[in-house]
Structure formats: C-alpha cells, structure tokens
Design an enzyme around this catalytic site. Sequence first.
Site, mmCIF file in Angstrom:
data_model
loop_
_atom_site.group_PDB
_atom_site.id
_atom_site.type_symbol
_atom_site.label_atom_id
_atom_site.label_comp_id
_atom_site.label_asym_id
_atom_site.label_seq_id
_atom_site.Cartn_x
_atom_site.Cartn_y
_atom_site.Cartn_z
ATOM 1 N N THR A 7 31.472 -20.708 7.998
ATOM 2 C CA THR A 7 30.765 -20.893 6.727
ATOM 3 C C THR A 7 30.430 -19.534 6.131
ATOM 4 O OG1 THR A 7 28.776 -21.807 5.659
ATOM 5 C CG2 THR A 7 28.502 -21.046 7.903
ATOM 6 N N ASN A 9 27.774 -19.360 4.269
ATOM 7 C CA ASN A 9 26.379 -19.575 3.901
ATOM 8 C C ASN A 9 25.438 -19.257 5.072
ATOM 9 O OD1 ASN A 9 23.872 -20.837 3.374
ATOM 10 N ND2 ASN A 9 24.830 -22.324 2.021
ATOM 11 N N GLY A 11 22.245 -19.251 5.191
ATOM 12 C CA GLY A 11 21.135 -20.203 5.285
ATOM 13 C C GLY A 11 21.497 -21.357 6.210
ATOM 14 N N ASP A 66 30.281 -29.822 5.619
ATOM 15 C CA ASP A 66 30.566 -30.031 4.201
ATOM 16 C C ASP A 66 29.552 -31.033 3.671
ATOM 17 O OD1 ASP A 66 32.335 -29.067 2.215
ATOM 18 O OD2 ASP A 66 33.137 -31.090 2.022
ATOM 19 N N PHE A 144 18.207 -24.459 -2.790
ATOM 20 C CA PHE A 144 19.413 -24.004 -3.487
ATOM 21 C C PHE A 144 20.119 -25.217 -4.065
ATOM 22 C CE2 PHE A 144 22.826 -25.405 -0.637
ATOM 23 C CZ PHE A 144 22.116 -25.721 0.498
ATOM 24 N N LYS A 165 11.874 -29.497 4.349
ATOM 25 C CA LYS A 165 13.179 -29.971 3.876
ATOM 26 C C LYS A 165 14.108 -30.260 5.064
ATOM 27 C CE LYS A 165 17.438 -28.662 1.629
ATOM 28 N NZ LYS A 165 18.256 -27.675 0.944
ATOM 29 N N HIS A 170 19.833 -34.219 4.877
ATOM 30 C CA HIS A 170 21.144 -34.680 5.338
ATOM 31 C C HIS A 170 21.705 -33.733 6.402
ATOM 32 C CE1 HIS A 170 21.232 -31.883 2.072
ATOM 33 N NE2 HIS A 170 22.546 -31.720 2.094
HETATM 34 P P1 IMP Z 1 28.984 -27.053 0.459
HETATM 35 O O1 IMP Z 1 29.109 -28.110 1.481
HETATM 36 O O2 IMP Z 1 28.183 -25.896 0.967
HETATM 37 O O3 IMP Z 1 30.300 -26.686 -0.149
HETATM 38 O O4 IMP Z 1 28.084 -27.642 -0.700
HETATM 39 C C1 IMP Z 1 28.585 -28.598 -1.592
HETATM 40 C C2 IMP Z 1 27.675 -28.696 -2.782
HETATM 41 O O5 IMP Z 1 26.515 -29.413 -2.448
HETATM 42 C C3 IMP Z 1 27.208 -27.371 -3.391
HETATM 43 O O6 IMP Z 1 27.151 -27.539 -4.788
HETATM 44 C C4 IMP Z 1 25.838 -27.201 -2.806
HETATM 45 O O7 IMP Z 1 25.005 -26.452 -3.667
HETATM 46 C C5 IMP Z 1 25.375 -28.633 -2.709
HETATM 47 N N1 IMP Z 1 24.458 -28.805 -1.581
HETATM 48 C C6 IMP Z 1 24.775 -28.876 -0.275
HETATM 49 N N2 IMP Z 1 23.682 -28.999 0.478
HETATM 50 C C7 IMP Z 1 22.643 -28.976 -0.395
HETATM 51 C C8 IMP Z 1 21.234 -29.036 -0.208
HETATM 52 O O8 IMP Z 1 20.688 -29.116 0.910
HETATM 53 N N3 IMP Z 1 20.500 -28.982 -1.330
HETATM 54 C C9 IMP Z 1 21.035 -28.881 -2.569
HETATM 55 N N4 IMP Z 1 22.336 -28.814 -2.791
HETATM 56 C C10 IMP Z 1 23.131 -28.861 -1.709
#
Ligand code: IMP
Length: 187
Positions: A7, A9, A11, A66, A144, A165, A170
């Site tokens: 990842t 990310n 966080g 994801d 975020f 949170k 999820h």
């Molecule tokens: P990814 O899985 O990191 O690619 O996230 C997919 C999308 O869902 C992105 O637009 C993230 O900003 C949003 N997203 C994923 N997890 C969260 C969360 O915990 N809070 C708010 N947005 C989320």
Amino acid sequence: MHLQFVTGNEGKVREAREYFDGIAEIEQVTYDYAEIQADSIEAIARRGAAEAYRERGGDEPVFVEDSGLSIDALGGFPGPYSAYVEDTLGIERVWSLAADEENRRARFRSVIASASGDPADPDVETFTGSVAGTIVAPRGDGGFGYDPIFAYNGTTMAEMEPAEKNAISHRGRALAAFAEWVAEDER
Ligand code: IMP
C-alpha cells in the site's frame, strides 16, 4: 511472522500494526500493482494480492486492502470506483448527488486479500469488513477521503478520534478478522 502490506498509504499501515501487535510484524511495501476494472472490490483485491505476491518473489505472505463507499439510492455508486470518483467529482459533489435522495443510507466496505503458497498459483484468502451509515453534508476535519460525508450514529467519521473510527470502521473490522486468522494459523 512477517507480513508485507502492499500500500502507498501509511495511515493504513499504522492501523494494521495496531491489530497485529504481538502477532506479526508488518512491513510496508509500495509496489504499484495494476488495479483491474471490476464490479467488486473483492475481485480487485484478490488479483492485486496475487500479482504483488508473484512480483515480490513469493517467499513471504503479501496482503493488500481495497475499500469503497456504496450509496444505496445510487445503485451502490461509487463502489469500486470510489478513489476515481473522489479524484474527479470530489466528495462535495457526491454529497450533492445523495442530497436529492430521500434514502441516504450508505456502506463502507473493506476487503483484505492475503496471498501465500506457490507463486505460480497463490492461495488467496479474503477478509471483509463493513459499516453502515448515512450520507450527510460535509462536517469535520479529521480522517480522509469520504469521512466528512459519512455519518455513523449522527457523527461523521471526520469528527471522530482515530481510535473511535477504527473501532467501528470497515477496515478495522476486516483487519480484526485477518489478524485473528493469522494468530490461529500461528498456533
Ligand atoms: P483505497 O482502497 O485506498 O483505494 O480507497 C478507495 C476509496 O475509498 C478512496 O477514495 C478513499 O479515499 C476511500 N476510502 C477508503 N477508506 C476510507 C475511509 O476509511 N474513510 C473515507 N474514505 C475512505
């Protein structure tokens, strides 16, 4: 036990380490696997984990996470396209699409896919977590992504402390299920 979390990310990595404290060491790997276009985040995560595992040589388990937001009244939109829609429309416009609807129920989903075994034909396990809430006008400075427009019991995720949170999110639920599986496997 050592696990590679693919990842970009940080966080998400910090969050994962909390769940794996005393169970496994989590190493962040920033390999940019190709995200396939698919109608389910599960299919995207499965393919990503298998690809990253092969790419990393297949000697240590690899996992990816994801996630996506699905708005009931919009047929599950943006779902697997959540990141793309956040970048293109932005969350204010997603709010304005939902604002016209009477039913503002929505759900965040997270899928963790873990790959191990034979790199030519990896074993892929998935763990899911979800949280139901409602879409509201943006509020709060924390978190975020879609956090400011997603409310759980009247509080947006952007208004919550990180620990608050994580306890209901999820991803927290998917991480807890994954950590339990790894811990059982270790026994
Ligand atoms: P990814 O899985 O990191 O690619 O996230 C997919 C999308 O869902 C992105 O637009 C993230 O900003 C949003 N997203 C994923 N997890 C969260 C969360 O915990 N809070 C708010 N947005 C989320």
